[in-house]
Design a protein around this motif. Structure first.
Motif, mmCIF file in Angstrom:
data_model
loop_
_atom_site.group_PDB
_atom_site.id
_atom_site.type_symbol
_atom_site.label_atom_id
_atom_site.label_comp_id
_atom_site.label_asym_id
_atom_site.label_seq_id
_atom_site.Cartn_x
_atom_site.Cartn_y
_atom_site.Cartn_z
ATOM 1 N N LEU A 91 11.033 -10.724 -13.118
ATOM 2 C CA LEU A 91 12.420 -11.026 -12.763
ATOM 3 C C LEU A 91 12.456 -12.237 -11.832
ATOM 4 O O LEU A 91 11.699 -12.290 -10.863
ATOM 5 N N PRO A 92 13.311 -13.215 -12.079
ATOM 6 C CA PRO A 92 13.309 -14.423 -11.242
ATOM 7 C C PRO A 92 13.987 -14.241 -9.886
ATOM 8 O O PRO A 92 14.144 -15.218 -9.150
ATOM 9 N N LYS A 93 14.365 -13.018 -9.575
ATOM 10 C CA LYS A 93 14.999 -12.730 -8.291
ATOM 11 C C LYS A 93 14.218 -11.618 -7.589
ATOM 12 O O LYS A 93 13.686 -10.721 -8.243
ATOM 13 N N PRO A 94 14.113 -11.673 -6.258
ATOM 14 C CA PRO A 94 13.362 -10.652 -5.537
ATOM 15 C C PRO A 94 13.978 -9.263 -5.721
ATOM 16 O O PRO A 94 15.200 -9.101 -5.789
ATOM 17 N N VAL A 95 13.106 -8.267 -5.798
ATOM 18 C CA VAL A 95 13.527 -6.869 -5.872
ATOM 19 C C VAL A 95 13.031 -6.169 -4.607
ATOM 20 O O VAL A 95 11.832 -6.156 -4.326
ATOM 21 N N VAL A 96 13.964 -5.598 -3.861
ATOM 22 C CA VAL A 96 13.658 -4.875 -2.631
ATOM 23 C C VAL A 96 13.868 -3.393 -2.898
ATOM 24 O O VAL A 96 14.903 -2.991 -3.432
ATOM 25 N N ALA A 97 12.895 -2.567 -2.542
ATOM 26 C CA ALA A 97 13.021 -1.122 -2.719
ATOM 27 C C ALA A 97 13.287 -0.463 -1.371
ATOM 28 O O ALA A 97 12.695 -0.842 -0.352
ATOM 29 N N ARG A 98 14.172 0.530 -1.384
ATOM 30 C CA ARG A 98 14.450 1.329 -0.183
ATOM 31 C C ARG A 98 14.179 2.791 -0.509
ATOM 32 O O ARG A 98 14.864 3.390 -1.338
ATOM 33 N N ALA A 99 13.161 3.359 0.133
ATOM 34 C CA ALA A 99 12.819 4.766 -0.071
ATOM 35 C C ALA A 99 13.225 5.550 1.175
ATOM 36 O O ALA A 99 12.638 5.377 2.244
ATOM 37 N N ALA A 100 14.223 6.402 1.018
ATOM 38 C CA ALA A 100 14.678 7.236 2.131
ATOM 39 C C ALA A 100 14.190 8.668 1.981
ATOM 40 O O ALA A 100 14.597 9.540 2.740
ATOM 41 N N GLY A 101 13.325 8.917 0.995
ATOM 42 C CA GLY A 101 12.832 10.269 0.747
ATOM 43 C C GLY A 101 11.416 10.228 0.222
ATOM 44 O O GLY A 101 10.659 9.287 0.481
ATOM 45 N N HIS A 102 11.047 11.222 -0.551
ATOM 46 C CA HIS A 102 9.674 11.374 -1.011
ATOM 47 C C HIS A 102 9.370 10.417 -2.168
ATOM 48 O O HIS A 102 10.230 10.106 -2.985
ATOM 49 N N VAL A 103 8.117 9.979 -2.228
ATOM 50 C CA VAL A 103 7.648 9.124 -3.319
ATOM 51 C C VAL A 103 6.327 9.702 -3.797
ATOM 52 O O VAL A 103 5.412 9.910 -2.992
ATOM 53 N N ARG A 104 6.227 9.970 -5.086
ATOM 54 C CA ARG A 104 5.047 10.624 -5.615
ATOM 55 C C ARG A 104 4.573 9.930 -6.899
ATOM 56 O O ARG A 104 5.364 9.379 -7.663
ATOM 57 N N ALA A 105 3.263 10.008 -7.135
ATOM 58 C CA ALA A 105 2.643 9.631 -8.407
ATOM 59 C C ALA A 105 3.153 8.265 -8.881
ATOM 60 O O ALA A 105 3.082 7.287 -8.153
ATOM 61 N N THR A 198 9.169 -19.258 -5.287
ATOM 62 C CA THR A 198 8.288 -18.561 -4.353
ATOM 63 C C THR A 198 7.809 -17.245 -4.939
ATOM 64 O O THR A 198 6.631 -16.875 -4.798
ATOM 65 N N LYS A 199 8.702 -16.538 -5.624
ATOM 66 C CA LYS A 199 8.294 -15.265 -6.230
ATOM 67 C C LYS A 199 7.209 -15.494 -7.284
ATOM 68 O O LYS A 199 6.301 -14.661 -7.415
ATOM 69 N N GLU A 200 7.271 -16.568 -8.019
ATOM 70 C CA GLU A 200 6.219 -16.856 -9.001
ATOM 71 C C GLU A 200 4.842 -16.869 -8.343
ATOM 72 O O GLU A 200 3.851 -16.410 -8.922
ATOM 73 N N LEU A 201 4.771 -17.387 -7.124
ATOM 74 C CA LEU A 201 3.497 -17.429 -6.411
ATOM 75 C C LEU A 201 3.047 -16.033 -5.995
ATOM 76 O O LEU A 201 1.868 -15.691 -6.134
ATOM 77 N N THR A 202 3.974 -15.247 -5.493
ATOM 78 C CA THR A 202 3.585 -13.952 -4.918
ATOM 79 C C THR A 202 3.253 -12.908 -5.970
ATOM 80 O O THR A 202 2.480 -11.984 -5.701
ATOM 81 N N VAL A 203 3.823 -13.037 -7.173
ATOM 82 C CA VAL A 203 3.581 -12.014 -8.198
ATOM 83 C C VAL A 203 2.479 -12.391 -9.179
ATOM 84 O O VAL A 203 2.116 -11.582 -10.037
ATOM 85 N N ALA A 204 1.934 -13.600 -9.064
ATOM 86 C CA ALA A 204 0.943 -14.043 -10.045
ATOM 87 C C ALA A 204 -0.251 -13.093 -10.153
ATOM 88 O O ALA A 204 -0.663 -12.744 -11.273
ATOM 89 N N PRO A 205 -0.839 -12.618 -9.052
ATOM 90 C CA PRO A 205 -1.973 -11.689 -9.193
ATOM 91 C C PRO A 205 -1.586 -10.382 -9.887
ATOM 92 O O PRO A 205 -2.362 -9.839 -10.683
ATOM 93 N N LEU A 206 -0.387 -9.872 -9.589
ATOM 94 C CA LEU A 206 0.063 -8.631 -10.215
ATOM 95 C C LEU A 206 0.255 -8.819 -11.718
ATOM 96 O O LEU A 206 -0.161 -7.973 -12.522
ATOM 97 N N LEU A 207 0.874 -9.905 -12.123
ATOM 98 C CA LEU A 207 1.089 -10.151 -13.551
ATOM 99 C C LEU A 207 -0.231 -10.305 -14.295
ATOM 100 O O LEU A 207 -0.373 -9.812 -15.418
#
Length: 247
Positions: A91-105, A198-207
């Motif tokens: 995605l060419p736009k940053p994605v921010v996640a907000r977890a206010a509860g449990h996160v599993r698996a 900037t996002k292209e730089l930060t996500v390159a290893p993940l992709l």
């Protein structure tokens, strides 16, 4: 005529597309239906000039419990998660996640795939797969690319539950929830072109890792799910009892 309530709700807040996982009955499990709606909502946000970034949040006490085995089965769930993580990274736009509860698996894979993440004081995290005869195969990709590999080995292997402070320390989460307003203000102040480049730089290893290992890890996850040991582990979980290998 009956209509099905959306599993992903969408709002806009001053240039931020707010996508809310709204399937609390199954702890926002990543079913093919929910992921399909989420991918469509991300696509819409990507094409809107007025949207600077995406905020991914949730209803209920759980950000996401991972794959929905009842809805999709062991083969489809891991493939769906790989597709979703790739969509977020591309995605060419940053994605921010907000977890206010449990996160599993697999929910931890979704959290780690987002560009930035915050978590509240009541959030808890656990890679519970090893206790069920499984492994965090697909979810491991963004976690190991972006986080502390040595710490991840402990949490992957033991299945222990840990809190927000540790999640921040090991790089699974970017910052505590009280940093969210400043993060969004910074994204609103940035140029669309600057964010995309900037996002292209930060996500390159993940992709690169998703392309190289994603299909094989999804297949490995499906094989584990299909095993007798994993079937017993899942049964024990549903029946709220210890599996036979627990000492």
């Amino acid at each position: 005529m009956t209509t099905t309530a959306p599993l992903v709700r969408r709002d806009t807040d001053r240039g931020i597309a707010v996508l809310t996982l709204d399937s609390p009955h199954n702890r926002n499990a990543l079913s093919a239906a929910l992921v399909g709606e989420l991918i469509a909502a991300l696509d819409t946000a990507a094409g809107e000039d007025g949207v600077r970034a995406v905020l991914l949040t949730h209803t209920g006490t759980t950000f996401s419990a991972g794959a929905d085995l009842k809805a999709d089965g062991p083969e489809r769930g891991p493939v769906v998660l790989v597709e979703l993580m790739r969509q977020i990274a591309e995605l060419p736009k940053p994605v921010v996640a907000r977890a206010a509860g449990h996160v599993r698996a697999g929910g931890l894979g979704l959290l780690a795939a987002c560009d930035i993440s915050v978590a509240g004081e009541s959030a808890t995290f656990a890679f519970s797969e090893s206790r069920l005869g499984l492994a965090p195969a697909v979810a491991s990709v963004p976690v190991l690319v972006r986080g502390d590999e040595r710490a991840a080995a402990r949490w992957f292997l033991t299945g222990e539950t840990f809190g927000t402070a540790e999640a921040v320390r090991i790089g699974l989460v970017t910052a505590p929830e009280d940093a969210l307003d400043g993060i969004l203000a910074g994204l609103r102040a940035a140029s669309p072109q600057g964010l995309a480049a900037t996002k292209e730089l930060t996500v390159a290893p993940l992709l690169r890792r998703l392309a190289a290992d994603g299909p094989d890890l999804a297949a490995r996850s499906a094989r584990l799910f299909a095993s007798a040991e994993a079937a017993e582990g899942v049964r024990a979980l549903l029946e709220r009892r210890q599996p036979p290998w627990a000492l």
